[in-house]
Design a protein around this motif. Structure first.
Motif, PDB file in Angstrom:
ATOM      1  N   ASP A  28     -77.591  -1.480  -3.845  1.00  0.00           N
ATOM      2  CA  ASP A  28     -76.447  -0.080  -3.421  1.00  0.00           C
ATOM      3  C   ASP A  28     -74.696  -1.187  -3.985  1.00  0.00           C
ATOM      4  O   ASP A  28     -74.988  -2.367  -4.590  1.00  0.00           O
ATOM      5  CB  ASP A  28     -76.657  -0.550  -2.377  1.00  0.00           C
ATOM      6  CG  ASP A  28     -76.670  -1.202  -1.184  1.00  0.00           C
ATOM      7  OD1 ASP A  28     -76.366  -2.518  -1.765  1.00  0.00           O
ATOM      8  OD2 ASP A  28     -76.944  -1.186   0.071  1.00  0.00           O
ATOM      9  N   ALA A  29     -73.515  -0.492  -3.846  1.00  0.00           N
ATOM     10  CA  ALA A  29     -72.666  -0.806  -4.021  1.00  0.00           C
ATOM     11  C   ALA A  29     -72.638  -2.334  -3.172  1.00  0.00           C
ATOM     12  O   ALA A  29     -71.898  -2.646  -4.468  1.00  0.00           O
ATOM     13  CB  ALA A  29     -71.956   0.083  -3.597  1.00  0.00           C
ATOM     14  N   LEU A  30     -72.918  -2.116  -2.278  1.00  0.00           N
ATOM     15  CA  LEU A  30     -72.950  -4.343  -1.901  1.00  0.00           C
ATOM     16  C   LEU A  30     -73.370  -4.710  -2.578  1.00  0.00           C
ATOM     17  O   LEU A  30     -72.432  -6.034  -2.164  1.00  0.00           O
ATOM     18  CB  LEU A  30     -73.120  -4.143  -0.207  1.00  0.00           C
ATOM     19  CG  LEU A  30     -73.791  -5.105   0.664  1.00  0.00           C
ATOM     20  CD1 LEU A  30     -72.399  -5.701   1.329  1.00  0.00           C
ATOM     21  CD2 LEU A  30     -75.209  -5.445   1.725  1.00  0.00           C
ATOM     22  N   HIS A  31     -74.512  -5.298  -3.314  1.00  0.00           N
ATOM     23  CA  HIS A  31     -75.220  -5.480  -4.330  1.00  0.00           C
ATOM     24  C   HIS A  31     -74.117  -5.752  -5.952  1.00  0.00           C
ATOM     25  O   HIS A  31     -74.404  -6.798  -6.518  1.00  0.00           O
ATOM     26  CB  HIS A  31     -76.448  -6.340  -4.612  1.00  0.00           C
ATOM     27  CG  HIS A  31     -76.706  -6.400  -3.010  1.00  0.00           C
ATOM     28  ND1 HIS A  31     -76.923  -7.632  -2.435  1.00  0.00           N
ATOM     29  CD2 HIS A  31     -77.470  -5.221  -2.127  1.00  0.00           C
ATOM     30  CE1 HIS A  31     -77.799  -6.892  -1.160  1.00  0.00           C
ATOM     31  NE2 HIS A  31     -77.841  -6.239  -0.807  1.00  0.00           N
ATOM     32  N   SER A  32     -73.521  -4.774  -6.096  1.00  0.00           N
ATOM     33  CA  SER A  32     -72.602  -5.040  -7.334  1.00  0.00           C
ATOM     34  C   SER A  32     -71.299  -5.859  -7.705  1.00  0.00           C
ATOM     35  O   SER A  32     -70.235  -5.065  -7.912  1.00  0.00           O
ATOM     36  CB  SER A  32     -72.005  -3.601  -7.562  1.00  0.00           C
ATOM     37  OG  SER A  32     -72.590  -2.446  -7.581  1.00  0.00           O
ATOM     38  N   VAL A  33     -71.426  -7.250  -6.787  1.00  0.00           N
ATOM     39  CA  VAL A  33     -70.702  -8.215  -6.801  1.00  0.00           C
ATOM     40  C   VAL A  33     -71.017  -8.184  -8.553  1.00  0.00           C
ATOM     41  O   VAL A  33     -71.542  -8.854  -9.280  1.00  0.00           O
ATOM     42  CB  VAL A  33     -71.052  -9.510  -6.510  1.00  0.00           C
ATOM     43  CG1 VAL A  33     -69.749 -10.382  -6.195  1.00  0.00           C
ATOM     44  CG2 VAL A  33     -70.880  -8.393  -4.764  1.00  0.00           C
TER      45      VAL A  33
END
Length: 50
Positions: A28-33
């Protein structure tokens, strides 16, 4: 995950032992670092789908 921990901090330790070459990794976007995405693609040779 403990109550005082962060999912993002567990991302690499969880995936490090896995052979991800050629695998499609979804998250998810949380891990799109940027640093984590770079690590997955360049070092683990994984494909991505977010």
């Amino acid at each position: 995950m403990g109550a005082k921990t962060n999912e993002t901090a567990a991302f690499r330790p969880l995936l490090e032992p896995l052979d991800l070459a050629g695998a499609v990794v979804t998250f998810d976007a949380l891990h799109s670092v940027k640093d984590q995405v770079r690590w997955l693609v360049q070092e683990k040779k994984a494909g991505l789908r977010s």
